[in-house]
Each structure stands twice: as C-alpha cells, then as structure tokens.
Motif scaffolding. Structure first.
Motif, PDB file in Angstrom:
ATOM      1  N   LEU A  18      17.396   9.994 -48.695  1.00  9.52           N
ATOM      2  CA  LEU A  18      16.387   9.108 -49.268  1.00  9.52           C
ATOM      3  C   LEU A  18      15.992   9.624 -50.641  1.00  9.52           C
ATOM      4  O   LEU A  18      15.508  10.753 -50.773  1.00  9.52           O
ATOM      5  N   THR A  20      13.519   9.567 -53.616  1.00 14.32           N
ATOM      6  CA  THR A  20      12.148   9.151 -53.938  1.00 14.32           C
ATOM      7  C   THR A  20      11.671   9.958 -55.140  1.00 14.32           C
ATOM      8  O   THR A  20      12.281  10.986 -55.468  1.00 14.32           O
ATOM      9  N   TRP A  25      15.421  13.405 -50.001  1.00 15.81           N
ATOM     10  CA  TRP A  25      15.119  13.867 -48.636  1.00 15.81           C
ATOM     11  C   TRP A  25      16.385  13.704 -47.818  1.00 15.81           C
ATOM     12  O   TRP A  25      16.835  12.573 -47.627  1.00 15.81           O
ATOM     13  N   PHE A  53       3.052  14.088 -48.272  1.00 14.91           N
ATOM     14  CA  PHE A  53       2.074  13.017 -48.042  1.00 14.91           C
ATOM     15  C   PHE A  53       0.727  13.598 -47.598  1.00 14.91           C
ATOM     16  O   PHE A  53      -0.202  12.871 -47.274  1.00 14.91           O
ATOM     17  N   LEU A 126      15.015  -0.794 -45.640  1.00 12.04           N
ATOM     18  CA  LEU A 126      14.845   0.009 -46.851  1.00 12.04           C
ATOM     19  C   LEU A 126      16.100  -0.100 -47.725  1.00 12.04           C
ATOM     20  O   LEU A 126      17.210   0.197 -47.259  1.00 12.04           O
ATOM     21  N   LYS A 149      12.216  -3.167 -48.574  1.00 10.25           N
ATOM     22  CA  LYS A 149      11.439  -2.264 -49.412  1.00 10.25           C
ATOM     23  C   LYS A 149      12.395  -1.572 -50.376  1.00 10.25           C
ATOM     24  O   LYS A 149      13.485  -1.148 -49.967  1.00 10.25           O
ATOM     25  N   LYS A 151      12.501   1.360 -53.487  1.00 10.04           N
ATOM     26  CA  LYS A 151      11.750   2.408 -54.166  1.00 10.04           C
ATOM     27  C   LYS A 151      11.952   2.331 -55.664  1.00 10.04           C
ATOM     28  O   LYS A 151      13.071   2.208 -56.143  1.00 10.04           O
ATOM     29  N   GLU A 219       3.553  -0.967 -53.708  1.00  7.32           N
ATOM     30  CA  GLU A 219       3.000   0.124 -52.888  1.00  7.32           C
ATOM     31  C   GLU A 219       2.760   1.371 -53.744  1.00  7.32           C
ATOM     32  O   GLU A 219       3.651   1.788 -54.500  1.00  7.32           O
ATOM     33  N   GLU A 245       0.387   6.913 -49.835  1.00  5.56           N
ATOM     34  CA  GLU A 245       0.024   8.340 -49.938  1.00  5.56           C
ATOM     35  C   GLU A 245      -1.500   8.521 -49.990  1.00  5.56           C
ATOM     36  O   GLU A 245      -2.030   9.492 -49.474  1.00  5.56           O
ATOM     37  N   LYS A 268       1.102   5.228 -41.608  1.00  4.36           N
ATOM     38  CA  LYS A 268       2.201   5.954 -40.970  1.00  4.36           C
ATOM     39  C   LYS A 268       1.598   6.665 -39.746  1.00  4.36           C
ATOM     40  O   LYS A 268       1.079   7.793 -39.874  1.00  4.36           O
ATOM     41  N   SER A 292       4.226   1.924 -40.894  1.00  7.87           N
ATOM     42  CA  SER A 292       5.402   2.465 -41.573  1.00  7.87           C
ATOM     43  C   SER A 292       5.907   3.716 -40.873  1.00  7.87           C
ATOM     44  O   SER A 292       5.124   4.500 -40.324  1.00  7.87           O
ATOM     45  N   SER A 293       7.212   3.873 -40.940  1.00  6.99           N
ATOM     46  CA  SER A 293       7.876   5.013 -40.313  1.00  6.99           C
ATOM     47  C   SER A 293       7.777   6.255 -41.190  1.00  6.99           C
ATOM     48  O   SER A 293       7.528   6.164 -42.383  1.00  6.99           O
ATOM     49  N   VAL A 294       7.971   7.393 -40.572  1.00 10.06           N
ATOM     50  CA  VAL A 294       8.229   8.620 -41.341  1.00 10.06           C
ATOM     51  C   VAL A 294       9.613   9.131 -40.953  1.00 10.06           C
ATOM     52  O   VAL A 294       9.905  10.326 -40.998  1.00 10.06           O
ATOM     53  N   PHE A 295      10.478   8.147 -40.579  1.00 12.02           N
ATOM     54  CA  PHE A 295      11.862   8.480 -40.205  1.00 12.02           C
ATOM     55  C   PHE A 295      11.884   9.476 -39.047  1.00 12.02           C
ATOM     56  O   PHE A 295      12.633  10.443 -39.051  1.00 12.02           O
TER      57      PHE A 295
HETATM   58  O1  LIG Z   1       7.744   2.030 -44.942  1.00  7.40           O
HETATM   59  C1  LIG Z   1       8.963   1.812 -44.820  1.00  7.40           C
HETATM   60  O2  LIG Z   1       9.450   0.697 -44.986  1.00  7.40           O
HETATM   61  C2  LIG Z   1       9.924   2.937 -44.469  1.00  7.40           C
HETATM   62  C3  LIG Z   1       9.335   4.321 -44.580  1.00  7.40           C
HETATM   63  C4  LIG Z   1       9.207   4.756 -46.028  1.00  7.40           C
HETATM   64  O3  LIG Z   1       9.475   3.998 -46.941  1.00  7.40           O
HETATM   65  C5  LIG Z   1       8.781   6.107 -46.293  1.00  7.40           C
HETATM   66  C6  LIG Z   1       8.636   7.014 -45.283  1.00  7.40           C
HETATM   67  C7  LIG Z   1       8.270   8.364 -45.547  1.00  7.40           C
HETATM   68  C8  LIG Z   1       8.099   8.783 -46.817  1.00  7.40           C
HETATM   69  C9  LIG Z   1       8.400   7.930 -47.965  1.00  7.40           C
HETATM   70  O4  LIG Z   1       9.627   8.330 -48.525  1.00  7.40           O
HETATM   71  C10 LIG Z   1       8.496   6.449 -47.704  1.00  7.40           C
HETATM   72  C11 LIG Z   1       7.236   5.757 -48.233  1.00  7.40           C
HETATM   73  O5  LIG Z   1       6.764   6.121 -49.291  1.00  7.40           O
HETATM   74  O6  LIG Z   1       6.711   4.848 -47.620  1.00  7.40           O
END
Ligand SMILES: O=C(O)CCC(=O)C1=CC=C[C@@H](O)[C@@H]1C(=O)O
Ligand SMILES: [Mg+2]
Length: 342
Positions: A18, A20, A25, A53, A126, A149, A151, A219, A245, A268, A292-295
């Motif tokens: 990921l 960001t 990540w 976060f 994503l 979504k 980034k 966001e 955040e 999250k 929202s996920s934190v994976f």
């Molecule tokens: O919210 C989503 O669609 C998926 C999760 C996601 O985007 C994130 C999860 C964890 C950390 C970040 O990189 C990111 C976010 O910023 O929301």
C-alpha cells in the motif's frame, strides 16, 4: 468469571503493498488473542495496530499482552489503558464473543470474506495510487465494486491531477449504466491551497455531460492538527469532507466532535478503542460514519463489520473493507486454523 488468556503474533505480507504519504506498507503485523472460559467456550480478537494513526505500536501491544498473564477477568478487560486502543478493541471483542456465545463449546462461525453475515453492507475497493487507478477501477468494477477509494498526496499534485483526468475520462468513455462513487484520501498530505485545487477540480466534474462519477468525499485533506483548516474547507466547498487520522481513536473522535466537526467520520473500529464505548458514542451522536479497515485478518474484520452493520448510518455508505489488498496466501483459512497455524 475468569478467562484463560492466550495471544499469538502474526505477520502477513500484502498482495499489493500500500503506497501512502506515510510510506509504503508491505506487511501487516498484529496479534490474535483468545479467551477461553471454564466451559471451554472460546472468543478470538485481533490487535491490529496502526501507529502512524495514533494507535499503540505492535511492541507496546506485545508488552501489554505479556504482562497480562494466563488468566484475566472483566476487571482487567474493562480497564485496559485508553492509549492501547487496538488492545482495547481486540480483548473486549473477544470477551463479547466468549461471554455471549450461545452454545457450550462454540467457536466463532467459519466465515469467509464474502459470506460475512452482513450481506446488506456494500464495500469500497481500494485503487492503487497514481496512474494505475483507471485500469484497476475497471477490474474492480467487474468484481462488483461501485465505490472506490483512491489515495492522493503521494505524488506531485500535477501528476496526480493528470491521473485523475485519466480516471475521469475512462469513466466517461465507459458509458456505464451506474454511477461510480469515488473517495479521495489524502492522508493529511495536502496543503490548504492544494486541497482547494483538488476540491475545485472535483466541483467542476458536474459540468461534464453524462459523467457516471460522483466524488463521495475527500478524506483527511489536511494534517491532524489543522482542524480549523478543514472546517474552513467544509464551509467553502460543497464536496463532502471526511476525517480519518484526526478521529482514529475514540478520545479524538469525541474531541473533534466537541470542536464542531459535523462532516463525515471515518471509523476504523480495530484501532478506535473499546467497542462498547464506540457503539455508545455513535448511537448517541448519530454521526455520519464510514467504517474502514486497517487491513486486519478475518478475526478483526468480523468484529469490525459486526459494529459497522449495527451502526451503519442511514446514508448506507460503503464500508472500506474491500479485499483488494489482501494477503499473499490468498484464500482465507478458518479462524481456528489461523490460530493453530500461528
Ligand atoms: O478505508 C478503506 O477504504 C480501506 C482502508 C484504508 O484506506 C486505510 C487503512 C489503513 C491505513 C490507511 O493506509 C488507509 C486510510 O487512510 O484510510
Ligand atoms: Mg484514510
């Protein structure tokens, strides 16, 4: 009631790292916890920290788990320090399962990603940061996603605005019968002027004939400390804004609400803190929430989706749990298998 407490760390590489503004990540590390009562009933939970976060680090969580010992009771479960938000969520979630599981010897239902019992939820997929977004959107569209979504704030703004135009053109030229919802996530990396530039660009989309695209929200455009700037942006532009955040932990959520934020709150659950306190806040304040996920693995995901399904607001926004960045080993195993394999 006393519970046997066990914990097992894990680390799992993402299928797609990921990108960001916080960096790339590549591996999700966490801890699966298990509570077992005196009748053998079991409840699992997941500690899935995201320190950038504001949650605790994995090392903090491991130290906390190590000092808990082999047996804990509700007096411990409900007095976990508020700075350990991922631990609070995980251990209280495990308690909710083990203390309410109907049958004597029950394990968590074996659920795959698609068949979680919250089928009424819709999911957001994503998109990769940068120019790959337009192609990825077509792939995810075929998989059924209608909310995406993407980034931003990762590359120079000119390059990203160019990729954005490619994404818009791709949608315009696809003559889609349904409208795509797009969430832009800056992770706090934009300046005020760059945020204005993005919001002006998004507001101009309305002038394009028959464009099947709606910007659902931008966001976390600005840094966590600049709530005033985001309140100004919210006043100035029609495109909705979401905080992520800035509201990652329950204490921040309450504080930002007190300071007047009434836009969208990205929640999250896995790093928010106590699930019971989170429910209580969302049910009393009726906020516009996007979950929202934190994976996390399916352990944390099930607990988080349970809360999302309970609290999903009337806006029915898609939950950010699309499994687009899942782990290397593909097929998810059962929770019990996940535990025994650790
Ligand atoms: O919210 C989503 O669609 C998926 C999760 C996601 O985007 C994130 C999860 C964890 C950390 C970040 O990189 C990111 C976010 O910023 O929301
Ligand atoms: Mg975000």
């Amino acid at each position: 009631m006393r519970y046997q407490f066990e914990f097992r760390p894990y680390r799992r590489p993402f299928k797609h790292p990921l990108t960001t503004p916080h960096g790339t990540w590549e591996v999700r590390e966490g801890i699966i916890v298990r509570l077992t009562d005196d009748r053998g009933k079991v409840g699992y939970g997941e500690i899935a920290p995201v320190p950038w976060f504001g949650s605790e680090t994995l090392a903090d969580a491991l130290s906390f788990c190590e000092q808990l010992g082999h047996e804990i009771g509700p007096e411990i479960i409900f007095s976990i320090p508020p700075r350990l938000t991922a631990c609070q969520f995980a251990i209280e979630s495990a308690w909710e399962i083990v203390s309410t599981q109907p049958s004597a010897i029950a394990v968590q239902p074996e659920l795959g990603f698609e068949d979680v019992p919250y089928h009424h939820l819709t999911y957001s997929g994503l998109l990769p940061a940068g120019a790959g977004a337009a192609i990825a959107r077509q792939i995810l569209w075929k998989q059924g996603y209608r909310t995406f979504k993407w980034k931003i704030g990762v590359a120079p703004i000119e390059a990203e605005l160019k990729s954005f135009q490619q994404l818009v053109r791709s949608l315009r030229d696809s003559f889609l019968q349904e409208t795509a919802l797009l969430r832009l996530d800056a992770n706090g990396a934009l300046t005020y002027d760059q945020a204005c530039r993005w919001l002006e660009t998004c507001e101009r989309l309305g002038e394009i004939e028959h464009l099947p695209l709606k910007i659902e929200f931008l966001e976390q455009p600005l840094a966590v400390g600049d709530l005033d700037g985001m309140l100004q942006l919210a006043d100035r532009f029609a495109i909705p804004l979401a905080l992520d955040e800035s509201v990652a932990g329950l204490s921040q959520l309450r504080q930002v609400y007190r300071e007047g934020w009434r836009g969208i709150f990205v929640i999250k659950p896995c790093i928010a803190g106590s699930p019971s306190e989170l429910r209580q806040f969302c049910q009393t304040q009726a906020i516009d929430a996007v979950f929202s996920s934190v994976f996390e693995t399916q352990v944390g995901r099930q607990a988080a989706l349970k809360i999302a399904a309970e609290l999903q607001n009337p806006g029915d926004r898609a939950v950010g749990f699309g499994i687009t960045h899942w782990f290397e080993d593909g097929e998810e195993v059962s929770i019990d298998r996940l535990w025994t394999d650790l």
